[in-house]
Write a protein that holds these residues in place. Structure first.
Motif, PDB file in Angstrom:
ATOM      1  N   ALA A   1       0.871  -1.041   0.071  1.00 21.63           N
ATOM      2  CA  ALA A   1      -0.058  -0.110  -0.188  1.00 21.63           C
ATOM      3  C   ALA A   1       0.692   1.203   0.000  1.00 21.63           C
ATOM      4  CB  ALA A   1      -0.824  -0.079   1.425  1.00 21.63           C
ATOM      5  N   VAL A   2       0.175   2.182  -0.608  1.00 19.08           N
ATOM      6  CA  VAL A   2       0.917   3.268  -0.581  1.00 19.08           C
ATOM      7  C   VAL A   2      -0.384   4.838  -0.158  1.00 19.08           C
ATOM      8  CG1 VAL A   2       1.418   5.790  -2.505  1.00 19.08           C
ATOM      9  CG2 VAL A   2       1.941   3.237  -2.866  1.00 19.08           C
ATOM     10  N   TYR A   3       1.095   5.546   0.785  1.00 17.34           N
ATOM     11  CA  TYR A   3       0.070   6.379   1.277  1.00 17.34           C
ATOM     12  C   TYR A   3       1.325   8.095   1.382  1.00 17.34           C
ATOM     13  CZ  TYR A   3      -0.313   2.014   4.186  1.00 17.34           C
ATOM     14  OH  TYR A   3      -0.555   0.976   4.637  1.00 17.34           O
TER      15      TYR A   3
ATOM     16  N   PRO B   1      -2.521  -0.645  -3.687  1.00 15.73           N
ATOM     17  CA  PRO B   1      -3.872  -0.234  -2.252  1.00 15.73           C
ATOM     18  C   PRO B   1      -3.252   1.478  -2.545  1.00 15.73           C
ATOM     19  CG  PRO B   1      -2.764  -1.642  -1.693  1.00 15.73           C
ATOM     20  CD  PRO B   1      -2.268  -1.625  -3.477  1.00 15.73           C
ATOM     21  N   ARG B   2      -3.689   2.861  -2.383  1.00 15.97           N
ATOM     22  CA  ARG B   2      -3.693   3.909  -2.152  1.00 15.97           C
ATOM     23  C   ARG B   2      -4.588   4.335  -0.929  1.00 15.97           C
ATOM     24  NH1 ARG B   2      -1.646   7.176  -6.387  1.00 15.97           N
ATOM     25  NH2 ARG B   2      -1.526   8.528  -4.641  1.00 15.97           N
ATOM     26  N   ARG B   3      -4.129   5.114  -0.107  1.00 14.31           N
ATOM     27  CA  ARG B   3      -4.295   5.721   1.237  1.00 14.31           C
ATOM     28  C   ARG B   3      -4.206   7.481   1.422  1.00 14.31           C
ATOM     29  NH1 ARG B   3      -6.313   1.637   0.518  1.00 14.31           N
ATOM     30  NH2 ARG B   3      -5.638  -0.350   1.374  1.00 14.31           N
ATOM     31  N   GLN B   4      -5.160   8.277   1.424  1.00 17.56           N
ATOM     32  CA  GLN B   4      -5.094   9.370   1.284  1.00 17.56           C
ATOM     33  C   GLN B   4      -5.611   9.537   3.083  1.00 17.56           C
ATOM     34  OE1 GLN B   4      -7.780  13.131   0.239  1.00 17.56           O
ATOM     35  NE2 GLN B   4      -6.932  11.990  -1.149  1.00 17.56           N
TER      36      GLN B   4
ATOM     37  N   LEU C   1      -1.634   2.809   8.940  1.00 18.52           N
ATOM     38  CA  LEU C   1      -0.482   1.974   9.125  1.00 18.52           C
ATOM     39  C   LEU C   1      -0.968   0.473   9.819  1.00 18.52           C
ATOM     40  CD1 LEU C   1       2.311   4.130   8.874  1.00 18.52           C
ATOM     41  CD2 LEU C   1       2.238   2.979   7.217  1.00 18.52           C
ATOM     42  N   GLU C   2      -2.032   1.140  10.386  1.00 20.38           N
ATOM     43  CA  GLU C   2      -1.911  -0.204  11.627  1.00 20.38           C
ATOM     44  C   GLU C   2      -3.844  -0.898  11.579  1.00 20.38           C
ATOM     45  OE1 GLU C   2      -2.293   1.710  15.645  1.00 20.38           O
ATOM     46  OE2 GLU C   2      -0.472   1.556  15.823  1.00 20.38           O
ATOM     47  N   ARG C   3      -4.472  -0.184  10.253  1.00 20.99           N
ATOM     48  CA  ARG C   3      -5.671  -0.209  10.017  1.00 20.99           C
ATOM     49  C   ARG C   3      -5.397  -1.934   8.692  1.00 20.99           C
ATOM     50  NH1 ARG C   3      -7.892   3.281   9.929  1.00 20.99           N
ATOM     51  NH2 ARG C   3      -6.837   4.599   7.684  1.00 20.99           N
ATOM     52  N   ASP C   4      -4.376  -1.140   7.687  1.00 20.49           N
ATOM     53  CA  ASP C   4      -3.750  -2.263   6.749  1.00 20.49           C
ATOM     54  C   ASP C   4      -3.291  -3.647   7.543  1.00 20.49           C
ATOM     55  OD1 ASP C   4      -5.041  -1.005   5.151  1.00 20.49           O
ATOM     56  OD2 ASP C   4      -3.090   0.305   4.134  1.00 20.49           O
ATOM     57  N   ARG C   5      -2.350  -3.137   8.668  1.00 21.71           N
ATOM     58  CA  ARG C   5      -1.494  -4.539   8.561  1.00 21.71           C
ATOM     59  C   ARG C   5      -2.935  -5.855   9.773  1.00 21.71           C
ATOM     60  NH1 ARG C   5       3.281  -5.082   8.057  1.00 21.71           N
ATOM     61  NH2 ARG C   5       5.097  -3.222   8.122  1.00 21.71           N
ATOM     62  N   ALA C   6      -3.598  -4.921   9.979  1.00 20.16           N
ATOM     63  CA  ALA C   6      -4.595  -5.793  10.619  1.00 20.16           C
ATOM     64  C   ALA C   6      -5.511  -6.197   9.695  1.00 20.16           C
ATOM     65  CB  ALA C   6      -5.764  -4.673  11.461  1.00 20.16           C
TER      66      ALA C   6
ATOM     67  N   GLY D   1      -4.505  -7.228   6.807  1.00 18.56           N
ATOM     68  CA  GLY D   1      -3.501  -8.154   6.184  1.00 18.56           C
ATOM     69  C   GLY D   1      -3.457  -7.341   4.761  1.00 18.56           C
ATOM     70  N   ILE D   2      -2.892  -6.107   5.037  1.00 23.13           N
ATOM     71  CA  ILE D   2      -2.485  -5.398   4.048  1.00 23.13           C
ATOM     72  C   ILE D   2      -0.825  -4.858   4.249  1.00 23.13           C
ATOM     73  CG2 ILE D   2      -2.950  -3.761   2.501  1.00 23.13           C
ATOM     74  CD1 ILE D   2      -5.438  -3.633   2.579  1.00 23.13           C
ATOM     75  N   ARG D   3      -0.189  -4.613   2.777  1.00 22.11           N
ATOM     76  CA  ARG D   3       1.054  -5.220   3.704  1.00 22.11           C
ATOM     77  C   ARG D   3       1.406  -3.062   3.738  1.00 22.11           C
ATOM     78  NH1 ARG D   3       5.430  -4.842   0.189  1.00 22.11           N
ATOM     79  NH2 ARG D   3       3.734  -6.221  -0.639  1.00 22.11           N
ATOM     80  N   PRO D   4       1.682  -2.529   4.046  1.00 22.08           N
ATOM     81  CA  PRO D   4       1.909  -1.349   3.577  1.00 22.08           C
ATOM     82  C   PRO D   4       3.748  -1.147   3.389  1.00 22.08           C
ATOM     83  CG  PRO D   4       1.794  -1.321   6.717  1.00 22.08           C
ATOM     84  CD  PRO D   4       1.311  -2.776   5.427  1.00 22.08           C
ATOM     85  N   TRP D   5       3.180  -0.183   2.406  1.00 20.13           N
ATOM     86  CA  TRP D   5       5.172  -0.242   1.427  1.00 20.13           C
ATOM     87  C   TRP D   5       5.761   0.713   1.199  1.00 20.13           C
ATOM     88  CZ3 TRP D   5       4.250   1.413  -4.271  1.00 20.13           C
ATOM     89  CH2 TRP D   5       5.472   0.923  -4.826  1.00 20.13           C
ATOM     90  N   LEU D   6       5.418   2.143   1.119  1.00 26.86           N
ATOM     91  CA  LEU D   6       5.504   2.968   0.675  1.00 26.86           C
ATOM     92  C   LEU D   6       4.707   4.361   1.506  1.00 26.86           C
ATOM     93  CD1 LEU D   6       7.557   4.968  -1.309  1.00 26.86           C
ATOM     94  CD2 LEU D   6       5.902   5.176  -3.038  1.00 26.86           C
TER      95      LEU D   6
END
Length: 481
Positions: A181-183, A205-208, A226-231, A233-238
């Protein structure tokens, strides 16, 4: 057969002679071009910051591309009338639209010398001197932002290619299989979207991430995402943070973001194309605290170091990542031998053939000295604070948040009518008047004016000119209402 070929070759050689002017002709051409350039610079202080676009057709060449060469003086006259004059004058001290740089004369000399020698700066074995200068300048840039030994970088055509280069390195290092995912915030430059698309991560996956009242990334909102994505099962990347957004010049809280990214194993890229190199002066360095912790940084020396357009840079904290993403070879370009000047730029960049850009940065640093650049940057930061303070004293203006760097985002608040329409008319008046050039944007749907102070030629009297132009413009728009 041989004699016919020899005769034909001699004929062709005679026809191509204009491409190889002799010493006298070179001197005449050089004097003509230099006189043209000096005359242009002489008129810069008082010339309009914008002229009607229609002037591009003040003269027409017929045919546009002649079979026989034209008189050089006539060609230079055409350039002066139809190229130099119409449109924006980014060299003007009153050009405060977008992000101006101004174009140092020393850099123009560097470009001349680089073009004349035509050194191939891609490989150390081809031009060790040119490669040494590029490696020296990128190492100097890395030192400016506080990167440790082991960092690497390459000069690019601008921030777009710099951001792309960094995102490719981040992809290969942390997201080789995709899915990460990208933030970003809503103020991320659109070239980031383009870079993600080119790098094959346009559908990541994009997060604004929300921003605070000064348009800076909220660390709390980023941590929640970040914590929501990890919970889930989505891996934070960038994470892409900004060291000076285009809209308002806001600098995200880089140190806090960097610590959060390290805790979550996320690659932090800082788009510092506009503001990252303000780290050279003490005032800017304080605002940019934490930029040295980023995994990669995009910079634009053609902005904050005042160079001509076409000078960007990308730096990666662990230089190994650039080599792993871009190093390649082929039989016809294998090195002719080992070199002590450092890695070849072609192994750190998507570019193989490349302009000898380093000379346009290295030469002014040598001739003017680093202290002059540091003082110029500090002056621009002070001028922005001065502009903001003066706006607060002017009736009807909402000066906006205090500037982090040298961009001020502000609005006029009319007593009646649509504020957006009024500010659009105000900007249109300024552009048509041509004395001072500002720009506009939309922030959260509201039309907002921008004053971007970054030309090395812009000083106190020019900022006062801008304030006076705004006052005149408000009066004129109100008269027409």
């Amino acid at each position: 057969m041989i004699e016919e070929l020899q005769h034909r070759i001699e004929q062709l050689r005679a026809q191509m002679r204009p491409l190889e002017p002799d010493g006298g002709a070179r001197e005449a051409l050089g004097h003509g071009a230099l006189s043209h350039a000096l005359a242009y610079l002489d008129q810069v202080p008082d010339a309009p910051s914008n002229r009607p676009w229609g002037e591009v057709f003040a003269h027409r060449l017929d045919p546009e591309f002649p079979e026989e060469g034209r008189d050089p003086a006539a060609v230079l006259d055409y350039i002066a009338t139809c190229v130099d004059r119409p449109g924006f004058a980014t060299t003007s001290p009153r050009f405060m639209a977008y992000i101006p740089g101004g174009g140092l004369f020393h850099s123009a000399l560097g470009d001349l010398l680089a073009a004349v020698s035509n050194k191939y700066s891609g490989f150390a074995s081809a031009s060790p001197g040119a490669v040494r200068l590029e490696n020296a300048t990128t190492a100097w840039l890395a030192g400016v932002i506080g990167y440790p030994e082991g960092a690497a970088g390459t000069l690019t055509s601008g921030g777009s290619l710099a951001n792309l280069t960094a995102i490719v390195a981040a992809r290969d290092a942390r997201d080789s299989d995709g899915g990460g995912a990208v933030y970003t915030t809503r103020f991320a430059h659109h070239c980031v979207d383009k870079a993600l698309h080119i790098a094959g991560r346009g559908r990541a996956p994009r997060r604004q991430i929300a921003t605070d009242a000064r348009y800076r990334m909220s660390v709390e909102a980023l941590e929640e995402a970040l914590e929501r994505d990890r919970a889930e099962g989505i891996r934070p990347w960038l994470v892409v943070a900004s060291a000076g957004t285009i809209d308002s010049g806001a600098v995200d809280p880089l140190a806090d973001i960097a610590h959060l990214c390290r805790r979550h194993g996320v690659w932090l890229h800082v788009d510092g194309a506009y503001g990252g190199l303000f780290a050279l002066c003490p005032e800017g360095r304080e605002t940019l605290t934490g930029i040295e912790l980023a995994d990669s940084v995009a910079l634009d020396p053609h902005k904050t170091l005042f160079l001509p357009y076409g000078t960007g840079a990308v730096l990666v904290r662990n230089g190994r990542h650039l080599l792993e993403s871009f190093s390649a070879s082929a039989d016809y370009i294998r090195p002719l031998g080992e070199s002590e000047v450092g890695p070849s730029p072609a192994d750190l960049s998507p570019e193989l053939t490349r302009h000898f850009r380093a000379l346009r940065l290295w030469l002014p640093l040598q001739m003017a000295g680093v202290a002059a650049f540091r003082a110029a940057q500090a002056e621009k930061l002070s001028l922005a604070r001065y502009f903001h303070a003066r706006l607060q004293e002017m009736d009807g203006f909402d000066a906006g948040p205090p500037p982090d760097l040298s961009v001020v985002a502000f609005r006029f608040r009319p007593q009646s009518g649509d504020p957006d329409a009024f500010n659009e008319r105000l900007l249109r008046h300024l552009v048509e008047e041509g004395r001072v050039m500002l720009s506009g944007t939309r922030i959260d749907g509201r039309f907002t004016l921008r004053c971007a102070i970054l030309s090395f030629r812009t000083h106190l009297e020019h900022v006062d000119d801008a304030l006076e132009a705004l006052a005149r413009g408000v009066a004129r728009v109100q008269e027409r209402a």
